[in-house]
Write a protein that holds these residues in place. Structure first.
Motif, mmCIF file in Angstrom:
data_model
loop_
_atom_site.group_PDB
_atom_site.id
_atom_site.type_symbol
_atom_site.label_atom_id
_atom_site.label_comp_id
_atom_site.label_asym_id
_atom_site.label_seq_id
_atom_site.Cartn_x
_atom_site.Cartn_y
_atom_site.Cartn_z
ATOM 1 N N ASP A 185 -86.257 34.292 -49.371
ATOM 2 C CA ASP A 185 -86.848 33.633 -50.493
ATOM 3 C C ASP A 185 -87.412 32.488 -50.270
ATOM 4 O OD1 ASP A 185 -85.841 36.057 -52.149
ATOM 5 O OD2 ASP A 185 -83.959 35.210 -51.793
ATOM 6 N N VAL A 186 -86.717 31.663 -49.387
ATOM 7 C CA VAL A 186 -87.327 30.190 -49.295
ATOM 8 C C VAL A 186 -87.331 29.868 -47.777
ATOM 9 C CG1 VAL A 186 -86.526 27.738 -49.747
ATOM 10 C CG2 VAL A 186 -86.018 29.620 -51.712
ATOM 11 N N LEU A 187 -88.252 29.067 -47.317
ATOM 12 C CA LEU A 187 -88.127 28.403 -45.868
ATOM 13 C C LEU A 187 -88.359 27.027 -46.360
ATOM 14 C CD1 LEU A 187 -88.679 28.431 -42.830
ATOM 15 C CD2 LEU A 187 -91.251 28.459 -43.162
ATOM 16 N N ILE A 188 -87.357 26.235 -45.610
ATOM 17 C CA ILE A 188 -87.335 24.872 -45.663
ATOM 18 C C ILE A 188 -87.740 24.274 -44.240
ATOM 19 C CG2 ILE A 188 -86.132 22.745 -46.430
ATOM 20 C CD1 ILE A 188 -84.197 24.274 -47.897
ATOM 21 N N VAL A 189 -88.797 23.204 -44.296
ATOM 22 C CA VAL A 189 -89.404 22.749 -43.197
ATOM 23 C C VAL A 189 -89.255 21.494 -43.127
ATOM 24 C CG1 VAL A 189 -91.595 22.564 -41.702
ATOM 25 C CG2 VAL A 189 -91.264 24.266 -43.098
ATOM 26 N N ASP A 190 -88.290 20.992 -42.060
ATOM 27 C CA ASP A 190 -87.862 19.621 -41.908
ATOM 28 C C ASP A 190 -88.820 18.925 -40.770
ATOM 29 O OD1 ASP A 190 -86.227 17.208 -41.627
ATOM 30 O OD2 ASP A 190 -85.009 17.957 -40.148
ATOM 31 N N THR A 191 -89.372 17.944 -41.477
ATOM 32 C CA THR A 191 -90.667 17.383 -40.485
ATOM 33 C C THR A 191 -90.096 15.940 -39.870
ATOM 34 O OG1 THR A 191 -91.339 15.884 -42.252
ATOM 35 C CG2 THR A 191 -92.284 17.952 -42.125
ATOM 36 N N ALA A 192 -90.954 15.660 -38.951
ATOM 37 C CA ALA A 192 -90.620 14.100 -38.309
ATOM 38 C C ALA A 192 -90.615 12.996 -38.941
ATOM 39 C CB ALA A 192 -91.423 14.195 -36.922
ATOM 40 N N GLY A 193 -89.857 12.010 -38.805
ATOM 41 C CA GLY A 193 -90.003 10.556 -39.554
ATOM 42 C C GLY A 193 -90.379 9.764 -38.786
ATOM 43 N N ARG A 194 -90.796 8.464 -39.204
ATOM 44 C CA ARG A 194 -90.827 7.515 -38.385
ATOM 45 C C ARG A 194 -90.086 6.198 -38.966
ATOM 46 N NH1 ARG A 194 -93.065 11.002 -36.018
ATOM 47 N NH2 ARG A 194 -95.089 10.893 -35.037
ATOM 48 N N LEU A 195 -90.036 5.030 -38.381
ATOM 49 C CA LEU A 195 -89.360 4.028 -38.821
ATOM 50 C C LEU A 195 -90.162 3.244 -39.850
ATOM 51 C CD1 LEU A 195 -87.638 2.581 -35.426
ATOM 52 C CD2 LEU A 195 -86.399 3.734 -37.287
ATOM 53 N N ALA A 196 -91.419 3.438 -39.803
ATOM 54 C CA ALA A 196 -92.263 2.834 -40.814
ATOM 55 C C ALA A 196 -93.437 3.752 -41.050
ATOM 56 C CB ALA A 196 -92.642 1.679 -40.369
ATOM 57 N N VAL A 197 -94.115 3.513 -42.162
ATOM 58 C CA VAL A 197 -95.387 4.246 -42.457
ATOM 59 C C VAL A 197 -96.431 4.083 -41.294
ATOM 60 C CG1 VAL A 197 -97.212 4.970 -44.185
ATOM 61 C CG2 VAL A 197 -94.809 4.467 -45.069
ATOM 62 N N ASP A 198 -96.913 5.222 -40.613
ATOM 63 C CA ASP A 198 -98.079 4.817 -39.762
ATOM 64 C C ASP A 198 -98.898 6.060 -39.922
ATOM 65 O OD1 ASP A 198 -97.537 7.105 -37.670
ATOM 66 O OD2 ASP A 198 -95.813 5.998 -37.436
ATOM 67 N N GLU A 199 -100.152 5.993 -39.482
ATOM 68 C CA GLU A 199 -101.063 6.637 -39.614
ATOM 69 C C GLU A 199 -101.044 7.906 -38.780
ATOM 70 O OE1 GLU A 199 -106.206 6.714 -38.532
ATOM 71 O OE2 GLU A 199 -104.956 4.879 -38.722
#
Length: 453
Positions: A185-199
């Motif tokens: 029914d559902v697929l949850i996709v965990d994504t990469a993070g960074r220490l700060a917002v970057d391009e």
């Protein structure tokens, strides 16, 4: 959350006691105090400014009912404006899509995305009866994939295996195909993070969103970062088509600035809040209930829902029948009551949801110590079955043995026995139809007097 703000708002509004009506003069100081309280709570300045203007305009407007006292009017106005700032209504996950519903989790590193992915999987499977798969598209952080696998195992969700040598978009696309084949029914996709917002991070997650076309893109943000949470939310909302926000670590945030800012800044609803470390500690975000809680009006609806969900009804009904027949309330029964209270987050957590608790003196609040519950359980766990059923046997050497086994003192053991005796005396009052009468008064919400308070 909001402890400091609740205290300050309550004290400000109490100043209106004895006033005959609301005037520009008598609300001037109160509005100023509310502004200071919001700023100290780390609410974003534009949000504070708009909020104060609306409160002042409505408090002095013609819409106020003449039957209400000035203090009641101010509470009504502030409560309704808080609801407006927080999002008006509870917004659920959108399931109106061809399965699997893809949920993309976005946010900075350390915000709690992976843990929230697990919590959301548990919530959707247990409380919404959905078949859930999770996948990690984080190929950068060491052991990120293994962490999600461990979390998935904890909550009973299906884990889709990915590899650090793969491209995040490829991982996501492959997982979607697997979820379709498995009728999830559902697929949850965990994504990469960074220490700060970057391009580069934004470019990657935008590519994931474009290719996976998720039904939901949830921004996960740490409530304890305050105004920074709102700024980060703004950056993400400018890059991604967000559908909602998940606030994490709200139980550790006494200010509440993030909750009061992020909806206005992003224009997207707060859908969930993380209220503890346990995997079941994820709750839907109810703006009206949160607003009432901020004003010290409690959150009885959430308390009732929590009781109905977490209380073992069979055990409670069994205890009710047992006591109503005149049978003895034993230490085993007392142990069950303590465990059920602990399962609900302890007495302090429950009191937070009760109306008027913000007005209790600090000395009284300090006496509500949930560590004491753990200590009491340790004492009872160190007793034999015979001792639990016949506590009159516990004297001298038995007390010493129980104290040593539980890491407490003989005085602690005596204190537990004293509290049990008080509870036993109370239970005797419910002999016969007394218990049933009490249950009827409570509307069946706390079956069998399931909690000792």
């Amino acid at each position: 959350m909001f402890e400091n703000l609740t205290d300050k708002l309550s004290k400000s509004i109490q100043r209106l006691r004895g006033e005959a009506s609301l005037t520009e003069n008598n609300i001037k100081e109160i509005v100023r105090e509310i502004r200071v309280a919001l700023l100290e709570a780390d609410v974003a300045l534009p949000v504070v400014k708009t909020f104060i203007e609306q409160v002042k305009e409505r408090a002095l407007g013609t819409e106020v009912l003449t039957s209400l006292k000035p203090g009641q009017v101010m509470v009504k106005v502030v409560q309704e404006e808080l609801v407006s700032v927080l999002g008006e209504e509870t917004v659920d996950i959108n399931f109106n899509a061809q399965p699997p519903v893809v949920i993309l989790m976005a946010g900075l590193q350390g915000a709690g995305k992976t843990t929230t992915t697990g919590k959301l999987a548990k919530y959707l499977s247990e409380r919404r009866q959905k078949k859930v798969m999770v996948v990690s598209a984080d190929v950068y952080r060491p052991a990120a994939i293994e962490q999600l696998e461990t979390v998935a195992e904890q909550v009973g969700a299906t884990f889709f295996h990915s590899s650090v040598i793969d491209d995040p978009v490829t991982i996501g696309m492959t997982a979607v195909d697997a979820a379709k084949r498995g009728y999830f029914d559902v697929l949850i996709v965990d994504t990469a993070g960074r220490l700060a917002v970057d391009e580069s991070m934004m470019k990657e997650i935008r590519s994931l969103q474009d290719n996976l076309n998720p039904t939901e893109t949830l921004f996960v943000v740490d409530a304890m970062t305050g105004q920074d949470a709102a700024n980060t939310a703004k950056a993400f909302s400018e890059t991604l088509d967000l559908t909602g926000v998940v606030l994490t670590k709200v139980d550790g945030d006494a200010r509440g600035g993030a909750a009061l800012s992020v909806k206005t800044i992003t224009g997207k609803p707060i859908k969930f809040q993380g209220v503890g470390e346990k995997m079941e500690a994820l709750e839907p975000f109810h703006p009206d209930r949160i607003a009432s809680s901020i004003l010290g009006m409690g959150d009885i609806l959430s308390l009732v829902e929590e009781v109905e969900r977490k209380i073992d009804k069979k055990k409670a009904e069994k205890l009710a029948k047992k006591v109503s027949r005149g049978n003895k309330f034993t230490l085993e029964d007392f142990q069950d009551q303590l465990l059920q209270m602990q399962n609900m987050g302890g007495m302090a957590s429950m009191l937070d949801k009760m109306p008027g608790m913000s007005n209790l003196p600090d000395m009284v609040k300090d006496q509500v110590n949930d560590k004491a519950t753990g200590s009491m359980l340790a004492v009872i766990n160190s007793m034999t079955i015979k001792e639990k059923r016949y506590p009159q046997l516990i004297k001298g050497s038995r007390k010493r043995r129980i104290a040593n086994g539980s890491g407490t003192t003989i005085q602690d053991v005596s204190k537990v026995l004293k509290q049990f005796n008080q509870m036993q005396k109370m239970m005797r009052k419910f002999k016969g139809k007394g218990m049933m009468k009490m249950m009827q008064k409570l509307g069946g919400k706390l079956p069998g007097g399931g909690l000792p308070f």
